[in-house]
Design an enzyme around this catalytic site. Structure first.
Site, PDB file in Angstrom:
ATOM      1  N   GLY A  15      49.967  36.669  37.521  1.00 43.90           N
ATOM      2  CA  GLY A  15      49.128  37.345  38.513  1.00 43.90           C
ATOM      3  C   GLY A  15      49.006  36.635  39.842  1.00 43.90           C
ATOM      4  CB  THR A  17      52.056  38.640  43.826  1.00 47.12           C
ATOM      5  OG1 THR A  17      53.219  37.819  43.653  1.00 47.12           O
ATOM      6  CG2 THR A  17      52.214  39.447  45.100  1.00 47.12           C
ATOM      7  CB  VAL A  18      47.405  40.671  42.010  1.00 44.56           C
ATOM      8  CG1 VAL A  18      46.010  41.281  42.114  1.00 44.56           C
ATOM      9  CG2 VAL A  18      48.427  41.754  41.744  1.00 44.56           C
ATOM     10  CE  LYS A  33      57.288  33.846  46.016  1.00 44.36           C
ATOM     11  NZ  LYS A  33      56.559  33.941  44.747  1.00 44.36           N
ATOM     12  CG  ASP A  44      56.130  37.847  45.174  1.00 42.76           C
ATOM     13  OD1 ASP A  44      56.227  38.869  44.475  1.00 42.76           O
ATOM     14  OD2 ASP A  44      56.424  36.715  44.759  1.00 42.76           O
ATOM     15  CD  GLU A 105      52.906  34.861  45.387  1.00 46.37           C
ATOM     16  OE1 GLU A 105      53.286  35.240  44.259  1.00 46.37           O
ATOM     17  OE2 GLU A 105      52.707  35.633  46.339  1.00 46.37           O
ATOM     18  N   GLY A 108      56.581  30.590  40.450  1.00 43.86           N
ATOM     19  CA  GLY A 108      56.321  30.062  39.115  1.00 43.86           C
ATOM     20  C   GLY A 108      55.222  29.009  39.120  1.00 43.86           C
ATOM     21  CE1 TYR A 189      47.177  46.234  33.105  1.00 46.04           C
ATOM     22  CE2 TYR A 189      45.448  47.695  32.254  1.00 46.04           C
ATOM     23  CZ  TYR A 189      46.770  47.468  32.626  1.00 46.04           C
ATOM     24  OH  TYR A 189      47.685  48.487  32.524  1.00 46.04           O
ATOM     25  CB  THR A 190      43.309  47.610  37.592  1.00 47.63           C
ATOM     26  OG1 THR A 190      43.270  48.992  37.981  1.00 47.63           O
ATOM     27  CG2 THR A 190      44.149  46.857  38.607  1.00 47.63           C
TER      28      THR A 190
END
Length: 208
Positions: A15, A17-18, A33, A44, A105, A108, A189-190
């Site tokens: 998760g 990136t979110v 990134k 991303d 970001e 990994g 979670y969505t």
């Protein structure tokens, strides 16, 4: 130097990136990134740009974009590209205006090889960034989370805390306690991640 926040994960697909989008939205920061792999799935940067609501954030172009969905050092080797860490650092200084926070970001986790000699954690240190650790609950997740926390502590890298993604689990409280790093927030979670969801979650983060 303006503040830099590095988003790392305890593994791949947890998760980041979110989370990066939510942190960027919360701080109205810029996003970057440095190294993108797996271009066949898009970038991303494109995802984060599509999820932001505020008008202040700028999503900067990557230093390196590689096709293969693999670690940066392997993807670069397969494409006959040499990742120059010095150039990445120079780009960081160039894109970040004075007084603007920058959310970075990673690819990994911390021990993902960036080059044949440098790992992602080395880039974090060179950038003089503070870290947010993104975790998710899965079999082996406690081990991955605490190993990440320990290597950060041993390296003397400042850590803002944890953001947990996905379904809530009692392990979260234990990881926070064992690591000594605080909870920054959790992103549930969505099935649909959109601008409204990112803005809602950004407002709940403990970052200021």
């Amino acid at each position: 130097m303006s503040e830099r926040i590095f988003i790392t994960g305890i593994g791949t697909g947890v998760g980041k990136t979110v989370t990066a989008a939510c942190v960027t939205e919360a701080l109205q920061a810029d996003y970057w990134k440095p190294v993108q792999t797996g271009l066949t799935e898009g970038t991303d940067t494109e995802v984060v740009r599509s999820l932001l609501t505020n008008k202040q954030s700028v999503c900067h172009p990557e230093a390196y974009c590689l096709q293969e969905p693999a670690s940066p050092h392997l993807a670069a080797r397969m494409e006959d590209v040499t990742i120059n860490v010095k150039q990445v650092l120079e780009m960081a200084h160039k894109i970040q205006p004075a007084g603007r926070p920058l959310v970075i970001e990673g690819a990994g986790g911390l021990m993902v090889p960036l080059t044949e000699q440098a790992f992602m954690i080395d880039l974090v240190q060179d950038l003089e960034a503070k870290v947010i650790i993104v975790a998710q609950n899965y079999l082996g997740g406690i081990n991955h989370a605490l190993l990440t926390a320990r290597v950060l502590k041993q390296s003397g890298i400042p850590v803002l805390g944890w953001i947990f993604c996905g379904n809530t689990h009692s392990n979260e409280a234990e990881i926070i306690g064992w690591s000594g790093y605080p909870l920054v927030g959790r992103i549930p979670y969505t099935p649909l991640v959109d601008k409204a969801f990112v803005k809602e979650q950004a407002e709940k983060l403990s970052l200021r």
